[in-house]
Design a protein around this motif. Structure first.
Motif, PDB file in Angstrom:
ATOM      1  N   TRP A 100      19.365  35.481  32.119  1.00  0.00           N
ATOM      2  CA  TRP A 100      19.551  34.604  30.812  1.00  0.00           C
ATOM      3  C   TRP A 100      20.689  33.677  31.223  1.00  0.00           C
ATOM      4  CZ3 TRP A 100      17.311  34.639  25.931  1.00  0.00           C
ATOM      5  CH2 TRP A 100      16.430  35.530  25.848  1.00  0.00           C
ATOM      6  N   ALA A 101      21.618  33.985  32.113  1.00  0.00           N
ATOM      7  CA  ALA A 101      22.602  33.265  32.679  1.00  0.00           C
ATOM      8  C   ALA A 101      22.234  31.778  33.225  1.00  0.00           C
ATOM      9  CB  ALA A 101      23.600  33.901  33.600  1.00  0.00           C
ATOM     10  N   ALA A 102      20.960  32.006  33.741  1.00  0.00           N
ATOM     11  CA  ALA A 102      20.438  30.701  34.280  1.00  0.00           C
ATOM     12  C   ALA A 102      19.697  29.786  32.876  1.00  0.00           C
ATOM     13  CB  ALA A 102      19.091  31.054  35.361  1.00  0.00           C
ATOM     14  N   PHE A 103      19.781  30.364  31.976  1.00  0.00           N
ATOM     15  CA  PHE A 103      19.349  29.636  30.685  1.00  0.00           C
ATOM     16  C   PHE A 103      20.324  29.717  29.651  1.00  0.00           C
ATOM     17  CE2 PHE A 103      15.962  31.500  33.115  1.00  0.00           C
ATOM     18  CZ  PHE A 103      15.095  30.536  33.516  1.00  0.00           C
ATOM     19  N   PRO A 104      21.608  29.108  29.664  1.00  0.00           N
ATOM     20  CA  PRO A 104      22.615  29.275  28.698  1.00  0.00           C
ATOM     21  C   PRO A 104      22.150  28.739  27.615  1.00  0.00           C
ATOM     22  CG  PRO A 104      23.170  27.478  30.396  1.00  0.00           C
ATOM     23  CD  PRO A 104      21.818  28.423  30.839  1.00  0.00           C
ATOM     24  N   ALA A 105      21.631  27.738  27.231  1.00  0.00           N
ATOM     25  CA  ALA A 105      21.272  27.235  26.107  1.00  0.00           C
ATOM     26  C   ALA A 105      20.339  27.977  25.280  1.00  0.00           C
ATOM     27  CB  ALA A 105      20.753  25.666  26.298  1.00  0.00           C
ATOM     28  N   GLU A 106      19.395  28.662  25.998  1.00  0.00           N
ATOM     29  CA  GLU A 106      18.392  29.314  25.286  1.00  0.00           C
ATOM     30  C   GLU A 106      19.101  30.576  24.612  1.00  0.00           C
ATOM     31  OE1 GLU A 106      13.945  31.005  25.933  1.00  0.00           O
ATOM     32  OE2 GLU A 106      15.123  30.509  27.545  1.00  0.00           O
ATOM     33  N   ARG A 107      20.163  31.125  25.395  1.00  0.00           N
ATOM     34  CA  ARG A 107      20.787  32.306  25.096  1.00  0.00           C
ATOM     35  C   ARG A 107      21.634  31.848  24.047  1.00  0.00           C
ATOM     36  NH1 ARG A 107      24.375  34.809  29.708  1.00  0.00           N
ATOM     37  NH2 ARG A 107      25.269  32.679  29.308  1.00  0.00           N
ATOM     38  N   TYR A 167      25.226  49.184  33.707  1.00  0.00           N
ATOM     39  CA  TYR A 167      26.519  48.165  33.080  1.00  0.00           C
ATOM     40  C   TYR A 167      26.274  48.381  31.530  1.00  0.00           C
ATOM     41  CZ  TYR A 167      26.595  45.529  37.505  1.00  0.00           C
ATOM     42  OH  TYR A 167      26.660  45.108  38.818  1.00  0.00           O
ATOM     43  N   ALA A 168      27.254  48.285  30.887  1.00  0.00           N
ATOM     44  CA  ALA A 168      27.195  48.139  29.618  1.00  0.00           C
ATOM     45  C   ALA A 168      28.443  47.173  29.077  1.00  0.00           C
ATOM     46  CB  ALA A 168      27.390  49.521  28.726  1.00  0.00           C
ATOM     47  N   GLY A 169      28.016  46.522  27.941  1.00  0.00           N
ATOM     48  CA  GLY A 169      29.204  45.394  27.304  1.00  0.00           C
ATOM     49  C   GLY A 169      28.562  44.713  26.327  1.00  0.00           C
ATOM     50  N   THR A 170      29.308  43.809  25.915  1.00  0.00           N
ATOM     51  CA  THR A 170      29.335  42.726  24.679  1.00  0.00           C
ATOM     52  C   THR A 170      28.429  41.518  24.954  1.00  0.00           C
ATOM     53  OG1 THR A 170      31.044  43.980  23.649  1.00  0.00           O
ATOM     54  CG2 THR A 170      30.391  41.816  22.775  1.00  0.00           C
ATOM     55  N   VAL A 171      27.302  41.350  24.622  1.00  0.00           N
ATOM     56  CA  VAL A 171      26.694  39.972  24.511  1.00  0.00           C
ATOM     57  C   VAL A 171      27.158  38.938  23.600  1.00  0.00           C
ATOM     58  CG1 VAL A 171      24.429  38.852  24.815  1.00  0.00           C
ATOM     59  CG2 VAL A 171      24.649  41.184  25.439  1.00  0.00           C
ATOM     60  N   THR A 172      27.686  37.578  24.313  1.00  0.00           N
ATOM     61  CA  THR A 172      28.105  36.747  23.642  1.00  0.00           C
ATOM     62  C   THR A 172      27.225  35.351  23.797  1.00  0.00           C
ATOM     63  OG1 THR A 172      29.559  35.695  25.030  1.00  0.00           O
ATOM     64  CG2 THR A 172      30.626  37.549  23.851  1.00  0.00           C
ATOM     65  N   THR A 173      27.643  34.329  22.852  1.00  0.00           N
ATOM     66  CA  THR A 173      26.810  33.174  23.037  1.00  0.00           C
ATOM     67  C   THR A 173      27.133  32.468  24.517  1.00  0.00           C
ATOM     68  OG1 THR A 173      28.475  32.302  21.953  1.00  0.00           O
ATOM     69  CG2 THR A 173      26.774  32.842  20.594  1.00  0.00           C
ATOM     70  N   GLY A 182      27.791  34.315  27.327  1.00  0.00           N
ATOM     71  CA  GLY A 182      27.554  35.216  28.165  1.00  0.00           C
ATOM     72  C   GLY A 182      28.783  35.997  28.695  1.00  0.00           C
ATOM     73  N   ARG A 183      30.012  35.400  28.390  1.00  0.00           N
ATOM     74  CA  ARG A 183      31.337  36.039  28.807  1.00  0.00           C
ATOM     75  C   ARG A 183      32.272  36.123  27.585  1.00  0.00           C
ATOM     76  NH1 ARG A 183      30.197  31.397  32.772  1.00  0.00           N
ATOM     77  NH2 ARG A 183      29.726  32.490  34.655  1.00  0.00           N
ATOM     78  N   GLU A 184      33.474  36.433  27.982  1.00  0.00           N
ATOM     79  CA  GLU A 184      34.201  36.861  26.911  1.00  0.00           C
ATOM     80  C   GLU A 184      34.558  35.652  25.991  1.00  0.00           C
ATOM     81  OE1 GLU A 184      38.490  39.360  26.844  1.00  0.00           O
ATOM     82  OE2 GLU A 184      38.290  37.625  28.163  1.00  0.00           O
ATOM     83  N   ASP A 185      34.469  34.440  26.221  1.00  0.00           N
ATOM     84  CA  ASP A 185      34.933  33.388  25.239  1.00  0.00           C
ATOM     85  C   ASP A 185      33.928  32.877  24.502  1.00  0.00           C
ATOM     86  OD1 ASP A 185      33.096  32.329  27.273  1.00  0.00           O
ATOM     87  OD2 ASP A 185      34.323  30.538  27.878  1.00  0.00           O
ATOM     88  N   GLY A 186      32.808  33.540  24.384  1.00  0.00           N
ATOM     89  CA  GLY A 186      31.535  33.273  23.411  1.00  0.00           C
ATOM     90  C   GLY A 186      31.712  34.139  22.041  1.00  0.00           C
ATOM     91  N   HIS A 194      34.211  41.440  29.222  1.00  0.00           N
ATOM     92  CA  HIS A 194      33.145  41.868  28.302  1.00  0.00           C
ATOM     93  C   HIS A 194      32.423  43.087  28.769  1.00  0.00           C
ATOM     94  CE1 HIS A 194      31.342  38.989  31.224  1.00  0.00           C
ATOM     95  NE2 HIS A 194      30.228  39.752  30.834  1.00  0.00           N
ATOM     96  N   LEU A 195      32.837  43.541  29.932  1.00  0.00           N
ATOM     97  CA  LEU A 195      31.960  44.789  30.058  1.00  0.00           C
ATOM     98  C   LEU A 195      32.933  46.053  30.031  1.00  0.00           C
ATOM     99  CD1 LEU A 195      30.587  44.393  34.107  1.00  0.00           C
ATOM    100  CD2 LEU A 195      29.294  44.614  32.023  1.00  0.00           C
ATOM    101  N   ALA A 196      32.239  47.045  29.319  1.00  0.00           N
ATOM    102  CA  ALA A 196      32.874  48.304  29.267  1.00  0.00           C
ATOM    103  C   ALA A 196      32.760  49.570  30.234  1.00  0.00           C
ATOM    104  CB  ALA A 196      32.627  48.798  27.960  1.00  0.00           C
TER     105      ALA A 196
END
Length: 504
Positions: free
Chosen positions: A359-366, A392-398, A400-404, A448-450
């Motif tokens: 999904w990182a290759a499709f940032p607008a769609e995510r 891996y386990a973590g939080t999904v943001t708009t 894809g990283r911590e700033d979303g 964002h990874l736990a």
């Protein structure tokens, strides 16, 4: 019942009073039969048995009967017990050179119940015994348990973790793609049989069919299928590495990619316990309601993909967002073939090439998906993901990283038997890797990874309850031996209305 006893029931394929349970050839009938029918005689069932597409009163049952002395139909039997004393259904199933598959819909099947099934021929010929569980009623408040795996390379090692997965107490097993790999390589532990003429990878229908037949020579894989209902999706390696929709590598002698893909997908449908939808022939995305605590949405990340534009396509995106927004289940689970989160390396925006096909290759769609779910106040979405060859386990943001903006949680469920940090080092003759050090680097580069475990092989078990979703990450000690103990390497918790992950 002991594990050994249960395995014997599932895999023994013993007669179990078959003469009584399966009437003599001349008398074998089902309720629709107009005249006696001769069942197939002799032969064997080299790929075992499988069940899939479970409903509350329905299931798809599958086997392949080969080398019959006398070709003919098989007798399918379904019972309440592994001894087949409480028979609830019996019917003839046509024999086939590729597979015998039947979609069984019956009022005799009850929601949330376990049944045993087998396929029988004449004179005591019988398949292994399989077990299947129908779906719970939508209002069932019982916890839901789902096993999840992906990415298994025959040439890398044995499918050892499947032995433990077969023994789990589950409602369903989900395969998240890369069930087979199209490539032929001579690996560390075993050599995959190759059809005459095959070169670097499978390209024809016969070669793709041979892939599934070879993979199912693995005892542990057959045991898992005999023990659980199975719901598969595909990723890229069922066809060709990194293909996208209609775009992929041409075959030998310039054979068009479209012909290669058509052959690969035909072999996939033949080999899986799912029906090929008649109106939308290639559709595999679907929704299963697993009770009050879980809705499962499994996704197709390849058929509608157009690089640089879309991963899911418009129709599948609308289906998904509508389904998530209207679901009343406690947890909305995504059977997701590629990572939603970005997975960055120190100094590099990628962990082992994961981001390029995810999904990182499709940032607008995510971002659009996340914003829609946030706007409609959809909570408790958990992506169960394959492809990354690590846990891996973590939080999904708009972003894809911590700033979303957080909108979901993701658990990347490991690799059953494919290259990862440890096996890559071994194949390249490098020094042994430190899993702890690699995991620390992963978390440092991805706040964002736990949780991160990049060097083990196994699967995940998800339990969805009223207040929390619990995850057990399970890994084998080794896949380079036919047997190996499998243990829980981490336990994760996700609370209601929270996208963060608690480890331990």
């Amino acid at each position: 019942m002991t594990a050994a006893t249960r395995r014997e029931l599932l895999l023994g394929a013993s007669a179990l009073a078959l003469t009584a349970a399966a009437p003599a050839t001349a008398r074998a009938r089902d309720r629709t039969a107009r005249r006696p029918v001769q069942l197939a005689r002799g032969g064997r069932f080299p790929q075992g048995v499988m069940s899939g597409q479970p409903g509350q009163r329905a299931v798809t049952l599958w086997t392949r009967h080969a080398e019959a002395e006398r070709p003919g139909p098989l007798l399918l039997q379904v019972a309440r017990d592994p001894g087949f004393r409480g028979l609830v259904h019996q019917q003839r199933v046509p024999g086939s050179a590729t597979a015998s598959r039947v979609r069984l819909r019956s009022r005799a099947l009850r929601p949330g119940e376990r049944y045993w099934y087998r396929f029988a021929g004449a004179d005591g010929t019988a398949s292994p015994t399989g077990r299947v569980q129908t779906l719970r009623p939508p209002d069932s408040r019982e916890p839901v348990r789902v096993g999840v795996f992906s990415c298994q390379m025959y040439f890398l090692g044995w499918f050892t973790p499947h032995a433990a997965l077969a023994e789990e107490d589950l409602d369903l097993v989900v395969g998240l793609g890369d069930y087979v790999y199209e490539t032929y390589l001579d690996g560390l532990s075993r050599r995959e049989p190759r059809p005459d003429g095959a070169q670097e990878g499978a390209e024809t229908l016969a070669e793709y069919r041979a892939k599934y037949a070879a993979y199912r020579q693995d005892d542990h894989l057959r045991a898992m299928h005999a023990a659980h209902s199975f719901l598969p999706i595909w990723d890229d390696h069922e066809v060709a590495n990194d293909y996208a929709g209609d775009s992929g590598p041409a075959g030998r002698d310039g054979r068009p990619f479209a012909a290669r893909r058509a052959d690969a997908l035909q072999a996939w449908f033949e080999a899986m316990p799912v029906e090929r939808p008649p109106r939308v022939a290639g559709r595999i995305h679907r929704r299963l309601r697993l009770g009050a605590h879980a809705d499962l949405f499994v996704l197709d990340g390849r058929t509608h993909r157009v690089d640089g534009r879309t991963l899911l396509g418009d129709h599948q995106t609308r289906w998904l967002t509508h389904g998530l927004a209207t679901s009343r289940a406690t947890w909305k689970l995504l059977g997701n073939p590629v990572p939603l989160m970005n997975l960055d390396s120190p100094g590099s925006p990628d962990i082992s090439g994961v981001n390029g096909g995810s999904w990182a290759a499709f940032p607008a769609e995510r971002a659009a998906l996340g914003e829609q779910l946030l706007a409609r106040k959809v909570q408790d979405v958990v992506a169960l993901t394959g492809d990354a060859h690590a846990y891996y386990a973590g939080t999904v943001t708009t972003s894809g990283r911590e700033d979303g903006r957080p909108f979901a949680t993701e658990v990347v469920c490991g690799t059953l038997a494919a290259t990862n940090a440890a096996t890559t080092a071994l194949l390249e003759g490098a020094a042994p890797v430190s899993s702890a050090a690699l995991a620390a680097m992963d978390r440092s580069s991805n706040p964002h990874l736990a949780y991160s475990e990049p060097a083990r092989h196994g699967y995940a078990v998800i339990e969805a309850g009223p207040d929390e979703l619990r995850v057990r990450l399970r890994a084998a000690r080794t896949i380079y031996a036919p047997t190996s103990p499998t243990t829980t390497i981490a336990t994760l918790g996700i609370a209601r209305s929270d996208t963060s992950v608690r480890v331990g």
